[in-house]
Design an enzyme around this catalytic site. Structure first.
Site, PDB file in Angstrom:
ATOM      1  N   ARG A 224      67.849  60.177  37.596  1.00 20.03           N
ATOM      2  CA  ARG A 224      67.408  60.088  36.207  1.00 20.03           C
ATOM      3  C   ARG A 224      68.463  59.328  35.402  1.00 20.03           C
ATOM      4  NH1 ARG A 224      63.029  60.920  37.780  1.00 20.03           N
ATOM      5  NH2 ARG A 224      61.641  62.659  37.313  1.00 20.03           N
ATOM      6  N   HIS A 272      62.113  51.999  37.739  1.00 21.97           N
ATOM      7  CA  HIS A 272      61.753  53.381  38.084  1.00 21.97           C
ATOM      8  C   HIS A 272      60.617  53.396  39.131  1.00 21.97           C
ATOM      9  CE1 HIS A 272      61.641  57.806  36.608  1.00 21.97           C
ATOM     10  NE2 HIS A 272      61.341  57.720  37.899  1.00 21.97           N
TER      11      HIS A 272
HETATM   12  P1  NAP Z   1      65.683  68.959  45.123  1.00 23.40           P
HETATM   13  O1  NAP Z   1      65.054  69.105  46.471  1.00 23.40           O
HETATM   14  O2  NAP Z   1      65.434  69.977  44.093  1.00 23.40           O
HETATM   15  O3  NAP Z   1      67.257  68.828  45.369  1.00 23.40           O
HETATM   16  C1  NAP Z   1      68.183  68.862  44.339  1.00 23.40           C
HETATM   17  C2  NAP Z   1      69.595  68.863  44.910  1.00 23.40           C
HETATM   18  O4  NAP Z   1      70.532  68.764  43.839  1.00 23.40           O
HETATM   19  C3  NAP Z   1      69.934  70.139  45.673  1.00 23.40           C
HETATM   20  O5  NAP Z   1      70.715  69.836  46.800  1.00 23.40           O
HETATM   21  C4  NAP Z   1      70.769  70.930  44.655  1.00 23.40           C
HETATM   22  O6  NAP Z   1      71.732  71.801  45.242  1.00 23.40           O
HETATM   23  C5  NAP Z   1      71.492  69.806  43.944  1.00 23.40           C
HETATM   24  N1  NAP Z   1      71.944  70.252  42.624  1.00 23.40           N
HETATM   25  C6  NAP Z   1      71.200  70.675  41.572  1.00 23.40           C
HETATM   26  N2  NAP Z   1      71.976  71.028  40.541  1.00 23.40           N
HETATM   27  C7  NAP Z   1      73.257  70.844  40.950  1.00 23.40           C
HETATM   28  C8  NAP Z   1      74.517  71.050  40.344  1.00 23.40           C
HETATM   29  N3  NAP Z   1      74.642  71.526  39.100  1.00 23.40           N
HETATM   30  N4  NAP Z   1      75.618  70.758  41.071  1.00 23.40           N
HETATM   31  C9  NAP Z   1      75.521  70.291  42.330  1.00 23.40           C
HETATM   32  N5  NAP Z   1      74.349  70.081  42.975  1.00 23.40           N
HETATM   33  C10 NAP Z   1      73.234  70.340  42.282  1.00 23.40           C
HETATM   34  O7  NAP Z   1      65.298  67.544  44.480  1.00 23.40           O
HETATM   35  P2  NAP Z   1      64.682  66.248  45.202  1.00 23.40           P
HETATM   36  O8  NAP Z   1      63.246  66.461  45.506  1.00 23.40           O
HETATM   37  O9  NAP Z   1      65.604  65.828  46.300  1.00 23.40           O
HETATM   38  O10 NAP Z   1      64.734  65.206  43.971  1.00 23.40           O
HETATM   39  C11 NAP Z   1      65.922  64.934  43.269  1.00 23.40           C
HETATM   40  C12 NAP Z   1      65.627  64.163  41.996  1.00 23.40           C
HETATM   41  O11 NAP Z   1      65.258  62.823  42.299  1.00 23.40           O
HETATM   42  C13 NAP Z   1      64.430  64.666  41.191  1.00 23.40           C
HETATM   43  O12 NAP Z   1      64.799  65.759  40.379  1.00 23.40           O
HETATM   44  C14 NAP Z   1      64.019  63.452  40.381  1.00 23.40           C
HETATM   45  O13 NAP Z   1      64.632  63.477  39.110  1.00 23.40           O
HETATM   46  C15 NAP Z   1      64.564  62.275  41.188  1.00 23.40           C
HETATM   47  N6  NAP Z   1      63.483  61.395  41.685  1.00 23.40           N
HETATM   48  C16 NAP Z   1      63.471  60.081  41.323  1.00 23.40           C
HETATM   49  C17 NAP Z   1      62.472  59.239  41.800  1.00 23.40           C
HETATM   50  C18 NAP Z   1      62.453  57.758  41.472  1.00 23.40           C
HETATM   51  O14 NAP Z   1      61.460  57.079  41.727  1.00 23.40           O
HETATM   52  N7  NAP Z   1      63.517  57.209  40.941  1.00 23.40           N
HETATM   53  C19 NAP Z   1      61.472  59.737  42.647  1.00 23.40           C
HETATM   54  C20 NAP Z   1      61.519  61.087  42.990  1.00 23.40           C
HETATM   55  C21 NAP Z   1      62.529  61.915  42.509  1.00 23.40           C
HETATM   56  P3  NAP Z   1      71.275  73.083  46.134  1.00 23.40           P
HETATM   57  O15 NAP Z   1      70.633  72.484  47.384  1.00 23.40           O
HETATM   58  O16 NAP Z   1      72.543  73.761  46.436  1.00 23.40           O
HETATM   59  O17 NAP Z   1      70.294  73.842  45.301  1.00 23.40           O
END
Ligand code: NAP
Length: 309
Positions: A224, A272
């Site tokens: 983001r 994006h």
């Molecule tokens: P996810 O499965 O929820 O994984 C989030 C990861 O971030 C987890 O490993 C979590 O740790 C870690 N995390 C969260 N808060 C933290 C903190 N305060 N300190 C350290 N680590 C932290 O999410 P995802 O599905 O992989 O997606 C991640 C993000 O990618 C989405 O939220 C979205 O904003 C972005 N995204 C972008 C696009 C694009 O087209 N650009 C597409 C899809 C998604 P834990 O494992 O320990 O909980």
């Protein structure tokens, strides 16, 4: 049962068609043609305007169109007693892995430098760097981070990761928690952000954290825009501390015409589109959660309101 669709990022009619094909009994309504708000029991939304979801008193499920939910959680009037679920999709995960791999390899194989040389008709040999000498750091080791790390490790890079909890992924050294963030950053020749945007992660790519990276590091932000303090990133690029950045997401989207990222020689801008939700692919899992809600079964891919992701 009536289901509301609100999105400006996708074609709502295309999604409505998919939902109707999969579940002809559902009464799909496209915002602003909401009808009687008391009849809406599920809402499928991307960046809903603040106050919209609160206006449906019988709402039982909020489903995001994508993987991120920060724009939904940003609504101060969000009815937080209603479960919120998100997308986890294999095709979307593969797309993100492709994006990460593409830009890591661009950096690793010095493609930008060679393209600049080509423009000057300059036949210049650039000393190669072995993949094993590069440390790639991934912030966020959830669905997307783990998949990208696993693929990158096959190329022989050194992989480090940072997440809230400790991870055990083959070939990846795990750091976790705020207290280990600095040690993680000091290692990263490439820093990839795949974190959710939460109050804890907003502005995490800042002057302070960038200064901890080794000189010449490269940034890839596909999470983001709010993760990056834009002025700090520009400063680190202009002061020759960073060698470049690939950015898919921005504070303000679309990026305004006069934004310095558009023309910065060290910045690659993508609109994006690192990993999109595609209607035909993702609609079935959303309908499945609506069915689960109707039947009182446990929901899948539920967001934890207290963690913010
Ligand atoms: P996810 O499965 O929820 O994984 C989030 C990861 O971030 C987890 O490993 C979590 O740790 C870690 N995390 C969260 N808060 C933290 C903190 N305060 N300190 C350290 N680590 C932290 O999410 P995802 O599905 O992989 O997606 C991640 C993000 O990618 C989405 O939220 C979205 O904003 C972005 N995204 C972008 C696009 C694009 O087209 N650009 C597409 C899809 C998604 P834990 O494992 O320990 O909980």
């Amino acid at each position: 049962m009536a289901v509301l669709i609100y999105t400006k990022a996708h074609d709502p009619a295309e999604w409505a068609d998919e939902f109707r094909k999969l579940a002809p009994d559902l009464d799909i309504r496209l915002h602003p043609n909401t009808g009687n708000p008391n009849e809406i029991e599920a809402a499928v939304v991307a960046k809903p305007p603040h106050g919209l979801l609160k206006s449906f008193p019988n709402l039982k499920l909020i489903h995001a169109f994508g993987a991120g939910v920060d724009a939904i959680l940003a609504d101060p009037t969000l009815p937080r007693h209603v479960p919120l679920t998100r997308v986890i999709d294999d095709r979307l995960t593969v797309a993100m892995t492709e994006y990460v791999l593409l830009h890591v390899l661009r950096f690793h194989r010095q493609v930008d430098a060679m393209a600049a040389n080509q423009r000057n008709k300059s036949w210049k040999w650039l000393p190669p760097v072995d993949a094993a000498e590069r440390v790639i750091g991934i912030m966020g080791m959830g669905t997307l981070g783990v998949a990208a790390a696993q693929k990158l490790s096959q190329f022989g890079f050194q992989l480090v990761s940072w997440s809230r909890s400790l991870k055990a992924v083959d070939g990846v050294t795990s750091f976790h928690g705020e207290e280990h963030l600095d040690s993680f950053l000091r290692l990263c020749n490439v820093l990839i952000c795949l974190l959710p945007l939460t109050p804890q992660t907003r502005g995490i790519i800042s002057r302070r954290t960038l200064s901890l990276l080794p000189r010449g590091a490269y940034i890839i932000n596909a999470a983001r825009g709010g993760h990056v303090v834009e002025a700090d990133l520009l400063h680190a690029l202009d002061s020759e501390w960073l060698s470049g950045a690939t950015l898919d997401v921005f504070d303000e989207e679309p990026l305004r015409d006069n934004h310095p990222f558009w023309t910065h020689p060290k910045v690659t801008v993508t609109p994006h589109n690192a990993a999109d939700s595609i209607a035909a692919q993702v609609a079935p899992q959303i309908v499945d959660n609506i069915r689960r809600m109707q039947q009182g079964q446990p929901l899948l891919r539920q967001v934890d309101y207290s963690r913010g992701y």
